[in-house]
Design an enzyme around this catalytic site. Structure first.
Site, PDB file in Angstrom:
ATOM      1  N   GLU A 181      12.121  -5.219  11.406  1.00 54.83           N
ATOM      2  CA  GLU A 181      10.932  -4.837  10.761  1.00 54.83           C
ATOM      3  C   GLU A 181      11.092  -3.821   9.647  1.00 54.83           C
ATOM      4  O   GLU A 181      10.337  -2.878   9.704  1.00 54.83           O
ATOM      5  CB  GLU A 181       9.907  -4.586  11.841  1.00 54.83           C
ATOM      6  CG  GLU A 181       9.589  -5.766  12.943  1.00 54.83           C
ATOM      7  CD  GLU A 181       8.451  -5.670  13.828  1.00 54.83           C
ATOM      8  OE1 GLU A 181       7.626  -4.608  13.707  1.00 54.83           O
ATOM      9  OE2 GLU A 181       8.117  -6.691  14.364  1.00 54.83           O
ATOM     10  N   GLU A 191      10.972 -12.422  17.338  1.00 56.19           N
ATOM     11  CA  GLU A 191       9.822 -11.753  18.305  1.00 56.19           C
ATOM     12  C   GLU A 191       8.552 -12.637  18.167  1.00 56.19           C
ATOM     13  O   GLU A 191       8.160 -12.763  17.062  1.00 56.19           O
ATOM     14  CB  GLU A 191       9.517 -10.467  17.939  1.00 56.19           C
ATOM     15  CG  GLU A 191      10.538  -9.295  18.272  1.00 56.19           C
ATOM     16  CD  GLU A 191      10.018  -7.902  17.718  1.00 56.19           C
ATOM     17  OE1 GLU A 191       8.832  -7.422  17.711  1.00 56.19           O
ATOM     18  OE2 GLU A 191      11.315  -7.189  17.553  1.00 56.19           O
TER      19      GLU A 191
HETATM   20  O1  AHR Z   1       7.687  -5.971  20.548  1.00 55.68           O
HETATM   21  C1  AHR Z   1       7.121  -4.643  20.428  1.00 55.68           C
HETATM   22  C2  AHR Z   1       7.450  -3.866  19.143  1.00 55.68           C
HETATM   23  O2  AHR Z   1       6.769  -5.061  18.308  1.00 55.68           O
HETATM   24  C3  AHR Z   1       8.636  -4.179  18.691  1.00 55.68           C
HETATM   25  O3  AHR Z   1       9.427  -2.934  19.075  1.00 55.68           O
HETATM   26  C4  AHR Z   1       8.770  -4.231  17.197  1.00 55.68           C
HETATM   27  O4  AHR Z   1       9.782  -4.834  16.416  1.00 55.68           O
HETATM   28  C5  AHR Z   1       7.291  -5.071  16.784  1.00 55.68           C
HETATM   29  O5  AHR Z   1       6.568  -4.527  16.130  1.00 55.68           O
END
Ligand code: AHR
Length: 522
Positions: free
Chosen positions: A174, A322
């Protein structure tokens, strides 16, 4: 009555097992307590790894496991997590206000021990923000180089003689936010540096005998920001197209189904409207996948062909590193980002996995955030107790699709009309075939409507199995120390060989049916 027509001979893309990947991170109790309890703990463990979680994870055999973050990856120094545990440094993990002490007792070797035990392919995410290119290079050397080098020898001294052969390398996390608030251009340049610093082990050279092909995964966009995500992808590929291209194989999109803002909607207590709102929110990901896939293709197409003898082709796979539901309670929960998991989360988990299945030609890998104790979890732990969440059972049911091919189906499911919200289909279905076994999913999104469903196949089949994830209430979840409220139950089997079968789909349920193709005698 809903009719589903199945054309099992019209097959599509293969459902790569990696679409069922998982993600673990140093966040709240995501690793400490959740996975790592230490060898001295009273909680049963395998060399420090929590036994009940490992045993249940083994059943799923996660095809891929991403680590150490997430945001934490961009402040993680791998050297802190190798060598004797009592000599590893201790500091604070401030991620998301967690304020947990990080003593580095779970590092590279402990993560690899977990991967080996549960049968997962590791995905290492390097630190591109506070880490250096030398650190990146040395981590790769440490895990992948033969023992004859100093780093290889150090790995052997630390307990692993053979190189681990890690293939998947995420370059930053990110980077548009916590990973450095980079612009896409600046990120692309940093990406060039880190991927160039990673040794090649001679991969691709015809005179070198190596099987260490590594995959470089670039930071894709924030899937929840419609304008920014388009700009990020366009700008990143435009930058990549300037001069020589770096090594790149994957592009990691993140998408959360945010459920913030309505204080009356908590993880376990919500209205019927909130049930549908969250379910509806999960569908946006499919549009984002189509959009990003198209942008990647056009981005790659505009990269000029390289000149010279060693010119190579470029192919960049879309990955969803994610994903999951992110409700509003977890910022205030004792263990930050810990959230319960109800039947509502199970429904969106099933619908999301079906999005990946349907788009198996576009998405190459996906990791749920996260395996244990964080967000859309498969396991929750509290002291010595562990529960398997409804999400765990969705992954267990859906495992049957791994390695199968998509088949063509159509249904006439009616939509549920909703005021001020898009209409939802009542029932969602998906089907695949592998070794003459057809696997059909039925996700009933209605809070109160059972449905008769007729499967009509293009050829005779025999019903092998029917399983359903159900509960008494849409708010049900599995509580520590109590009987499971949400679990898989077998459904009745109609054991005649034929082409049409009728089943009953309960409200708020997820079911998977399997049928064996009957080959008519020639
Ligand atoms: O999953 C929690 C957080 O969400 C992770 O650390 C990050 O990559 C995202 O913003």
């Amino acid at each position: 009555m809903i009719h589903i027509n199945i054309d099992s001979k019209k097959t599509g893309a293969e459902i790569r097992p990696e679409l069922h990947g998982q993600f673990i991170e140093f966040l709240g109790s995501g690793i400490y307590d959740g996975i790592w309890v230490g060898e001295e703990a009273d909680i049963p463990n395998y060399n420090g790894l929590r036994k009940d979680v490992v045993d249940a994870m083994k059943e799923l055999k996660p095809p891929v496991l991403r680590w150490p973050g997430g945001c934490f990856a961009d402040v993680y120094h791998w050297r802190d997590g190798v060598g004797p545990r009592n000599q590893r440094p201790t500091y604070f993990n401030e991620n998301f206000g967690t304020m947990e002490v990080e003593n580095n007792s779970f590092g590279t070797h402990e993560f690899m021990m977990l991967c080996e035990m549960v049968g997962a392919k590791p995905w290492f995410n390097i630190n591109m923000m506070t880490g250096t290119t030398a650190e990146t290079r040395e981590w790769v050397e440490y895990v992948n180089r033969e023992t004859s080098t100093s780093l290889g020898k150090e790995r052997a001294v630390n307990g692993h003689e053979d190189p681990y052969g890690i293939e998947l390398w995420g370059i930053g996390n990110e980077s548009w936010a916590g990973g450095g608030t980079y612009t896409a251009e600046a990120y692309a340049n940093e990406y060039r540096k880190h991927t160039s610093a990673i040794p090649s082990f001679g991969a691709g050279l015809p005179w070198v005998d190596t099987n260490k092909e590594m995959q470089m995964i670039a930071v894709g966009p924030d899937g929840n920001k419609p304008k920014e995500r388009v700009a990020w992808t366009k700008d990143f590929f435009a930058e990549l197209g300037k001069y020589r291209k770096p090594r790149i194989n994957g592009y990691d999109l993140h998408f959360y189904n945010w459920n913030l803002g309505d204080e009356t909607d908590t993880v376990t207590s919500f209205s019927t409207d909130a049930w549908y709102k969250v379910i509806n929110g999960a569908f946006e990901l499919e549009d984002v996948i189509h959009e990003q896939y198209a942008l990647i293709q056009s981005g790659v197409a505009q990269i000029p062909k390289e000149e010279g003898t060693f010119a190579t082709e470029i192919n960049v796979d879309l990955i969803v590193g994610e994903w999951g539901n992110w409700h509003n309670i977890d910022f205030t929960a004792p263990s930050i980002l810990w959230q319960q998991c109800t039947m509502r989360d199970a429904i969106t988990t099933a619908l999301t996995l079906d999005i990946f299945h349907r788009n198996a030609d576009k998405v190459k890998m996906a990791c749920v955030a996260q395996s244990v104790n964080v967000l859309n979890s498969l396991f929750l732990t509290k002291e010595d107790k562990t529960v398997l969440t409804p999400n765990y059972y969705v992954f267990q049911l859906y495992k049957k699709h791994q390695g199968a091919e998509i088949i063509e189906i159509s249904d006439d499911s009616p939509t549920l009309e909703r005021v001020n919200e898009p209409d939802l289909k009542h029932v969602y279905s998906f089907g695949s075939i592998k070794d003459d076994v057809i696997t059909m999913n039925i996700v009933n999104t209605s809070v109160d409507k059972k449905e008769s469903i007729t499967f009509t196949f293009d050829r005779p089949v025999a019903m092998l199995k029917g399983e359903e994830l159900v509960s008494d209430s849409i708010h049900s979840y599995n509580e520590f120390g109590e009987n499971e409220q949400v679990t898989i139950k077998d459904t009745p089997i109609d054991n005649k060989e034929k082409q049409t079968f009728t089943i009953t789909s309960k409200q708020a349920s997820i079911a998977v049916y399997q049928f064996k193709v009957i080959h008519e005698e020639a």
